[in-house]
Design a protein around this motif. Structure first.
Motif, PDB file in Angstrom:
ATOM      1  N   TYR A 228      -6.287   3.673   1.385  1.00 51.80           N
ATOM      2  CA  TYR A 228      -5.130   2.777   1.557  1.00 51.80           C
ATOM      3  C   TYR A 228      -3.844   3.586   1.734  1.00 51.80           C
ATOM      4  O   TYR A 228      -3.048   3.335   2.634  1.00 51.80           O
ATOM      5  CB  TYR A 228      -5.033   1.839   0.350  1.00 51.80           C
ATOM      6  CG  TYR A 228      -3.843   0.912   0.382  1.00 51.80           C
ATOM      7  CD1 TYR A 228      -3.927  -0.333   1.012  1.00 51.80           C
ATOM      8  CD2 TYR A 228      -2.632   1.273  -0.211  1.00 51.80           C
ATOM      9  CE1 TYR A 228      -2.821  -1.176   1.060  1.00 51.80           C
ATOM     10  CE2 TYR A 228      -1.536   0.439  -0.167  1.00 51.80           C
ATOM     11  CZ  TYR A 228      -1.639  -0.797   0.460  1.00 51.80           C
ATOM     12  OH  TYR A 228      -0.533  -1.626   0.505  1.00 51.80           O
TER      13      TYR A 228
ATOM     14  N   ASP B 142       1.146  -0.433 -12.930  1.00 50.65           N
ATOM     15  CA  ASP B 142       0.012  -0.747 -12.056  1.00 50.65           C
ATOM     16  C   ASP B 142      -1.262  -0.766 -12.881  1.00 50.65           C
ATOM     17  O   ASP B 142      -1.359  -0.117 -13.925  1.00 50.65           O
ATOM     18  CB  ASP B 142      -0.103   0.271 -10.918  1.00 50.65           C
ATOM     19  CG  ASP B 142      -0.843  -0.301  -9.715  1.00 50.65           C
ATOM     20  OD1 ASP B 142      -0.180  -0.723  -8.742  1.00 50.65           O
ATOM     21  OD2 ASP B 142      -2.088  -0.354  -9.763  1.00 50.65           O
TER      22      ASP B 142
ATOM     23  N   GLN C   2      -3.994   4.523  -8.179  1.00 53.33           N
ATOM     24  CA  GLN C   2      -2.707   4.202  -7.575  1.00 53.33           C
ATOM     25  C   GLN C   2      -1.569   4.877  -8.359  1.00 53.33           C
ATOM     26  O   GLN C   2      -0.616   5.390  -7.771  1.00 53.33           O
ATOM     27  CB  GLN C   2      -2.499   2.676  -7.546  1.00 53.33           C
ATOM     28  CG  GLN C   2      -3.408   1.946  -6.571  1.00 53.33           C
ATOM     29  CD  GLN C   2      -2.924   2.107  -5.135  1.00 53.33           C
ATOM     30  OE1 GLN C   2      -3.129   3.147  -4.513  1.00 53.33           O
ATOM     31  NE2 GLN C   2      -2.286   1.082  -4.596  1.00 53.33           N
TER      32      GLN C   2
ATOM     33  N   ALA D 181      -0.537  -7.140 -14.848  1.00 47.83           N
ATOM     34  CA  ALA D 181       0.631  -8.020 -14.789  1.00 47.83           C
ATOM     35  C   ALA D 181       0.429  -9.259 -15.664  1.00 47.83           C
ATOM     36  O   ALA D 181       1.398  -9.886 -16.086  1.00 47.83           O
ATOM     37  CB  ALA D 181       0.898  -8.432 -13.349  1.00 47.83           C
ATOM     38  N   GLU D 182      -0.834  -9.586 -15.956  1.00 47.95           N
ATOM     39  CA  GLU D 182      -1.143 -10.742 -16.805  1.00 47.95           C
ATOM     40  C   GLU D 182      -0.874 -10.447 -18.278  1.00 47.95           C
ATOM     41  O   GLU D 182      -0.834 -11.366 -19.098  1.00 47.95           O
ATOM     42  CB  GLU D 182      -2.625 -11.127 -16.679  1.00 47.95           C
ATOM     43  CG  GLU D 182      -3.078 -11.579 -15.314  1.00 47.95           C
ATOM     44  CD  GLU D 182      -3.653 -10.431 -14.460  1.00 47.95           C
ATOM     45  OE1 GLU D 182      -3.148  -9.290 -14.587  1.00 47.95           O
ATOM     46  OE2 GLU D 182      -4.569 -10.690 -13.684  1.00 47.95           O
TER      47      GLU D 182
ATOM     48  N   ASP E  84       6.288  -6.268  -4.249  1.00 49.43           N
ATOM     49  CA  ASP E  84       6.077  -6.496  -2.824  1.00 49.43           C
ATOM     50  C   ASP E  84       4.572  -6.446  -2.581  1.00 49.43           C
ATOM     51  O   ASP E  84       3.985  -5.370  -2.551  1.00 49.43           O
ATOM     52  CB  ASP E  84       6.810  -5.398  -2.037  1.00 49.43           C
ATOM     53  CG  ASP E  84       6.842  -5.670  -0.543  1.00 49.43           C
ATOM     54  OD1 ASP E  84       6.503  -6.797  -0.132  1.00 49.43           O
ATOM     55  OD2 ASP E  84       7.220  -4.740   0.206  1.00 49.43           O
ATOM     56  N   PHE E  85       3.922  -7.608  -2.497  1.00 48.01           N
ATOM     57  CA  PHE E  85       2.464  -7.708  -2.397  1.00 48.01           C
ATOM     58  C   PHE E  85       1.795  -6.989  -3.569  1.00 48.01           C
ATOM     59  O   PHE E  85       0.736  -6.400  -3.422  1.00 48.01           O
ATOM     60  CB  PHE E  85       1.958  -7.161  -1.052  1.00 48.01           C
ATOM     61  CG  PHE E  85       2.164  -8.121   0.085  1.00 48.01           C
ATOM     62  CD1 PHE E  85       1.153  -8.986   0.476  1.00 48.01           C
ATOM     63  CD2 PHE E  85       3.390  -8.198   0.736  1.00 48.01           C
ATOM     64  CE1 PHE E  85       1.351  -9.890   1.506  1.00 48.01           C
ATOM     65  CE2 PHE E  85       3.600  -9.095   1.765  1.00 48.01           C
ATOM     66  CZ  PHE E  85       2.573  -9.944   2.157  1.00 48.01           C
TER      67      PHE E  85
ATOM     68  N   TRP F  80      -1.906 -10.112  -6.889  1.00 52.60           N
ATOM     69  CA  TRP F  80      -3.201  -9.642  -7.399  1.00 52.60           C
ATOM     70  C   TRP F  80      -3.462 -10.042  -8.847  1.00 52.60           C
ATOM     71  O   TRP F  80      -4.465  -9.640  -9.433  1.00 52.60           O
ATOM     72  CB  TRP F  80      -3.287  -8.118  -7.254  1.00 52.60           C
ATOM     73  CG  TRP F  80      -3.418  -7.720  -5.816  1.00 52.60           C
ATOM     74  CD1 TRP F  80      -2.408  -7.441  -4.945  1.00 52.60           C
ATOM     75  CD2 TRP F  80      -4.637  -7.593  -5.063  1.00 52.60           C
ATOM     76  NE1 TRP F  80      -2.928  -7.140  -3.712  1.00 52.60           N
ATOM     77  CE2 TRP F  80      -4.289  -7.217  -3.749  1.00 52.60           C
ATOM     78  CE3 TRP F  80      -5.997  -7.753  -5.381  1.00 52.60           C
ATOM     79  CZ2 TRP F  80      -5.243  -7.011  -2.753  1.00 52.60           C
ATOM     80  CZ3 TRP F  80      -6.942  -7.538  -4.391  1.00 52.60           C
ATOM     81  CH2 TRP F  80      -6.570  -7.174  -3.098  1.00 52.60           C
TER      82      TRP F  80
HETATM   83  C1  LIG Z   1      -0.766  -3.883  -1.992  1.00 54.87           C
HETATM   84  S1  LIG Z   1      -0.465  -2.900  -3.404  1.00 54.87           S
HETATM   85  C2  LIG Z   1       1.240  -3.179  -3.720  1.00 54.87           C
HETATM   86  C3  LIG Z   1       1.994  -1.892  -3.917  1.00 54.87           C
HETATM   87  C4  LIG Z   1       2.934  -1.542  -2.787  1.00 54.87           C
HETATM   88  N1  LIG Z   1       4.054  -2.451  -2.720  1.00 54.87           N
HETATM   89  C5  LIG Z   1       2.150  -1.546  -1.502  1.00 54.87           C
HETATM   90  O1  LIG Z   1       2.432  -2.395  -0.633  1.00 54.87           O
HETATM   91  O2  LIG Z   1       1.250  -0.721  -1.369  1.00 54.87           O
HETATM   92  C6  LIG Z   1      -1.176  -3.885  -4.706  1.00 54.87           C
HETATM   93  C7  LIG Z   1      -1.131  -3.171  -6.053  1.00 54.87           C
HETATM   94  O3  LIG Z   1      -1.379  -4.119  -7.087  1.00 54.87           O
HETATM   95  C8  LIG Z   1      -2.126  -3.464  -8.095  1.00 54.87           C
HETATM   96  N2  LIG Z   1      -2.776  -4.484  -8.925  1.00 54.87           N
HETATM   97  C9  LIG Z   1      -3.931  -5.164  -8.672  1.00 54.87           C
HETATM   98  N3  LIG Z   1      -4.168  -6.046  -9.657  1.00 54.87           N
HETATM   99  C10 LIG Z   1      -3.146  -5.909 -10.550  1.00 54.87           C
HETATM  100  C11 LIG Z   1      -2.834  -6.529 -11.789  1.00 54.87           C
HETATM  101  N4  LIG Z   1      -3.611  -7.496 -12.299  1.00 54.87           N
HETATM  102  N5  LIG Z   1      -1.726  -6.138 -12.448  1.00 54.87           N
HETATM  103  C12 LIG Z   1      -0.925  -5.160 -11.939  1.00 54.87           C
HETATM  104  N6  LIG Z   1      -1.169  -4.540 -10.763  1.00 54.87           N
HETATM  105  C13 LIG Z   1      -2.273  -4.909 -10.075  1.00 54.87           C
HETATM  106  C14 LIG Z   1      -3.085  -2.584  -7.324  1.00 54.87           C
HETATM  107  O4  LIG Z   1      -3.636  -1.566  -8.109  1.00 54.87           O
HETATM  108  C15 LIG Z   1      -2.198  -2.094  -6.193  1.00 54.87           C
HETATM  109  O5  LIG Z   1      -1.598  -0.870  -6.508  1.00 54.87           O
END
Ligand SMILES: C[S@@+](CC[C@H](N)C(=O)[O-])C[C@H]1O[C@@H](n2cnc3c(N)ncnc32)[C@H](O)[C@@H]1O
Length: 246
Positions: free
Chosen positions: A18, A79, A84, A104-105, A120-121, A126
């Motif tokens: 990624y 994260d 990551q 995040a929960e 941002d996403f 997630w």
């Molecule tokens: C698409 S990336 C977003 C980070 C950055 N903005 C990007 O676009 O790459 C999604 C991130 O959310 C994290 N993630 C997934 N589930 C999560 C959770 N329950 N709590 C916190 N982070 C989470 C993943 O590990 C990942 O690094």
């Protein structure tokens, strides 16, 4: 909650690939929002962060956190995935900031720890929003802001699984989006407009704006193919919510 271990495994597995594919786009400049890298200077969602206590929910390789730390914010990058977070640690600039592994929960911070929580996403794409939004609201102080960018229900409903691209045909039921299976139990989340309003207001937040980022027709989407290529110039691909805790 059930998706926490599976999402951690997924992101640990895909992190290298990624970042190889997307880091050049995400990190090309500070403060670029979403799939089309639209500058925050154009969308005016985040504001001045100098001296603010900032939490990025799901910071990935920390492209956003790094930029805000350099601007003088007291940033924490959170994260779920250790891979990551290792990418974020490796890419950290001169302005150091702490990295925390958590979901995040289940935020491991006291109430009133931050002036701005954003992603941002990230964590709000997630993590189950009915759990993650109240957590974000809890750790904000009064007047603190929750700002986040997610895919729009239009974009998800028009995703053609078989063709692997977004088209102009509705494929998924709008009311059935909710959770999106990402393989092996990993899950991303997609609420309707009405459910986002309910979840945000239910957590005691005030909705200040719903920005709909609109790229110019030739802007590249580094993540998803769309048909027509200027899909996101014609329909909203993303929702950028701007809220605060009264
Ligand atoms: C698409 S990336 C977003 C980070 C950055 N903005 C990007 O676009 O790459 C999604 C991130 O959310 C994290 N993630 C997934 N589930 C999560 C959770 N329950 N709590 C916190 N982070 C989470 C993943 O590990 C990942 O690094």
């Amino acid at each position: 909650m059930d998706s926490i271990p599976a999402n951690r495994r997924l992101w640990n597995r895909i992190s290298d690939a990624y970042q190889h594919e997307h880091d050049p786009q995400i990190g090309a400049a500070p403060r670029l929002w979403g799939m089309y890298s639209i500058p925050d200077a154009q969308l005016n969602a985040l504001g001045d962060v100098t001296g603010k206590r900032v939490l990025e929910l799901g910071c990935g390789a920390g492209q956003w956190s790094r930029a805000l730390a350099a601007e003088g914010a007291n940033v924490v990058g959170l994260d779920l995935s250790e891979a990551q977070l290792a990418a974020a640690a490796g890419a950290m600039g001169a302005a150091r900031y702490p990295l925390v592994q958590a979901a995040a929960e289940q935020l491991p911070f006291a109430a009133n720890s931050f002036d701005l929580v954003f992603c941002d996403f990230g964590g709000l794409s997630w993590a189950a929003p009915h759990l993650a939004v109240p957590q974000a609201a809890r750790v904000l102080g009064r007047g603190g802001r929750l700002v986040f960018n997610v895919a729009s229900p239009w974009f998800e409903a028009c995703y053609d699984e078989a063709a692997g691209r977004v088209t102009t045909t509705l494929r998924q039921d709008y009311f059935g989006l909710n959770t999106i299976a990402e393989g092996d139990g990993a899950t991303s989340y997609q609420l309707t407009y009405g459910d986002w309003v309910k979840v945000l207001r239910g957590a005691g937040l005030v909705i200040d704006d719903l920005v709909e980022p609109r790229p110019e027709p030739a802007t590249l989407n580094g993540y998803n193919e769309t048909d027509p290529p200027d899909w996101a110039h014609r329909w909203p691909a993303e929702l950028l919510w701007v809220t605060h805790k009264p």
